[in-house]
Design a protein around this motif. Structure first.
Motif, short mmCIF file in Angstrom:
data_model
loop_
_atom_site.label_atom_id
_atom_site.label_comp_id
_atom_site.label_asym_id
_atom_site.label_seq_id
_atom_site.Cartn_x
_atom_site.Cartn_y
_atom_site.Cartn_z
N ASP A 255 0.79 -1.39 -0.18
CA ASP A 255 0.12 0.00 0.11
C ASP A 255 0.67 1.23 -0.03
OD1 ASP A 255 -2.00 -1.54 0.33
OD2 ASP A 255 -2.42 -1.42 2.45
N MET A 256 2.20 1.03 -0.05
CA MET A 256 3.04 2.25 0.04
C MET A 256 3.59 2.53 -1.54
SD MET A 256 5.66 1.14 3.03
CE MET A 256 5.13 0.80 4.47
N GLU A 257 3.69 3.95 -1.69
CA GLU A 257 4.67 4.50 -2.93
C GLU A 257 5.48 5.37 -2.33
OE1 GLU A 257 3.78 6.88 -7.05
OE2 GLU A 257 2.04 6.40 -5.69
N THR A 258 6.75 5.18 -2.97
CA THR A 258 7.72 6.16 -2.30
C THR A 258 8.07 7.39 -3.47
OG1 THR A 258 9.55 4.71 -3.09
CG2 THR A 258 8.85 4.73 -0.83
N VAL A 259 8.19 8.46 -3.04
CA VAL A 259 8.50 9.54 -4.09
C VAL A 259 9.75 10.26 -3.58
CG1 VAL A 259 7.50 11.63 -5.11
CG2 VAL A 259 6.17 10.03 -4.56
N ASP A 260 10.77 10.46 -4.33
CA ASP A 260 12.00 11.29 -4.39
C ASP A 260 11.43 12.70 -4.45
OD1 ASP A 260 13.72 9.21 -3.52
OD2 ASP A 260 13.86 8.75 -5.78
N VAL A 261 12.01 13.64 -3.39
CA VAL A 261 11.61 14.87 -3.63
C VAL A 261 12.89 15.48 -4.47
CG1 VAL A 261 11.76 17.13 -2.38
CG2 VAL A 261 10.61 15.18 -1.33
N LYS A 262 12.59 16.29 -5.60
CA LYS A 262 13.40 16.67 -6.64
C LYS A 262 13.51 18.08 -6.97
CE LYS A 262 13.05 12.32 -9.44
NZ LYS A 262 12.61 11.81 -10.60
N ASN A 263 14.63 18.59 -6.81
CA ASN A 263 14.82 20.11 -7.33
C ASN A 263 14.21 20.34 -8.62
OD1 ASN A 263 16.14 21.43 -5.01
ND2 ASN A 263 18.09 20.20 -5.54
N SER A 264 14.14 21.68 -9.25
CA SER A 264 13.94 21.74 -10.59
C SER A 264 14.65 21.44 -11.43
CB SER A 264 13.55 23.50 -10.75
OG SER A 264 14.79 23.98 -10.35
N ASP A 265 16.15 20.91 -11.16
CA ASP A 265 16.84 20.38 -12.40
C ASP A 265 16.94 18.86 -12.13
OD1 ASP A 265 18.15 19.97 -9.68
OD2 ASP A 265 20.14 20.64 -10.60
N ASP A 266 15.73 18.25 -11.64
CA ASP A 266 15.81 16.79 -11.32
C ASP A 266 16.73 16.28 -10.51
OD1 ASP A 266 13.13 16.70 -12.41
OD2 ASP A 266 14.08 16.09 -14.55
N SER A 267 17.50 16.80 -9.87
CA SER A 267 18.43 16.21 -8.88
C SER A 267 17.71 15.95 -7.61
CB SER A 267 19.83 17.28 -8.47
OG SER A 267 19.35 18.27 -7.74
N THR A 268 17.96 14.81 -6.76
CA THR A 268 17.45 14.44 -5.41
C THR A 268 18.07 15.02 -4.44
OG1 THR A 268 18.61 12.31 -5.57
CG2 THR A 268 16.50 12.42 -6.53
N ASP B 284 3.42 15.72 -7.40
CA ASP B 284 4.36 15.76 -8.54
C ASP B 284 4.62 17.41 -8.70
OD1 ASP B 284 5.25 13.30 -8.61
OD2 ASP B 284 3.61 12.71 -10.05
N SER B 285 3.37 18.09 -9.21
CA SER B 285 3.30 19.59 -9.52
C SER B 285 3.50 20.26 -8.36
CB SER B 285 1.74 19.81 -9.87
OG SER B 285 1.00 19.70 -9.12
N GLY B 286 3.50 20.17 -7.44
CA GLY B 286 3.93 20.82 -6.15
C GLY B 286 5.16 20.68 -5.69
N MET B 287 6.30 20.04 -6.26
CA MET B 287 7.56 19.66 -5.88
C MET B 287 8.32 20.70 -5.36
SD MET B 287 8.99 16.61 -5.24
CE MET B 287 8.29 15.35 -5.98
N GLN B 288 8.36 21.88 -5.90
CA GLN B 288 9.14 23.12 -5.44
C GLN B 288 8.38 23.62 -4.37
OE1 GLN B 288 11.88 22.89 -7.42
NE2 GLN B 288 12.00 24.58 -6.69
N LEU B 289 7.33 23.41 -4.00
CA LEU B 289 6.75 23.82 -2.76
C LEU B 289 7.42 22.79 -1.43
CD1 LEU B 289 2.95 24.36 -3.62
CD2 LEU B 289 4.95 26.29 -3.00
#
Length: 179
Positions: free
Chosen positions: A71-84, A123-128
């Motif tokens: 039931d889990m999904e992991t999401v890496d937080v990324k900068n605007s340049d796609d680096s983690t 995904d769309s709020g990654m910068q936030l």
């Protein structure tokens, strides 16, 4: 007759000692049960504070409820340049600047009632999310950052759940490397 009196006296003394032993056993039992209940309550409260799962099972690092791996999904937080890796500066007690590289992984609950509608907003709020990571981690000093990693994770989890108005974000894991 003297022998019978001595035997009778020994019986009375034995009976008195048995009764005293019974009374002391009852007192001891009630005091141990009372103390055990208080100790159990204390351990339960401490476990809740440090977020352990007292009942067994899987415990996440930031939430009190269990979640199956499927039931889990992991999401890496990324900068605007796609680096983690998020690079931040932290001050120590002598106002010397140290740099920290932070990687953040969010664990999402796929069984959450609002998962389908909120998943795309992650995904769309990654910068936030990156801004919140900056805010939370930068609020700690170089001296206290590593000791308070679990506090950072809990604070960031709370901020992100409030930001996205969902409990779909189940936990936050921070990897912190300071130089």
């Amino acid at each position: 007759m003297v022998l019978k009196m001595k035997k009778s006296m020994l019986n009375v003394i034995t009976l008195a000692l048995v009764l005293i032993n019974l009374v002391l056993t009852v007192i001891l039992t009630f005091s141990i049960v009372s103390t055990t209940k208080k100790t159990d309550n204390l351990i339960t409260k401490v476990a809740e504070i440090i977020d352990l799962d007292v009942g067994g099972g899987i415990s996440s690092n930031n939430s009190g409820s269990s979640l199956a791996v499927s039931d889990m999904e992991t999401v890496d937080v990324k900068n605007s340049d796609d680096s983690t890796k998020i690079t931040l500066s932290l001050l120590d007690s002598n106002n010397k600047i140290h740099y920290a590289q932070v990687s953040v992984v969010l664990t999402l609950n796929k069984k959450s009632r609002d998962y389908s509608e909120k998943r795309s907003s992650i995904d769309s709020g990654m910068q936030l999310i990156v801004n919140n990571v900056n805010t939370v981690v930068s609020s700690y000093t170089y001296d206290t950052a590593l000791q308070n990693k679990s506090n950072m994770e809990a604070e960031l989890l709370s901020k992100l759940q409030n930001l996205f108005q969902t409990d779909m974000i189940h936990s936050v894991a921070i990897n912190l490397v300071i130089s």
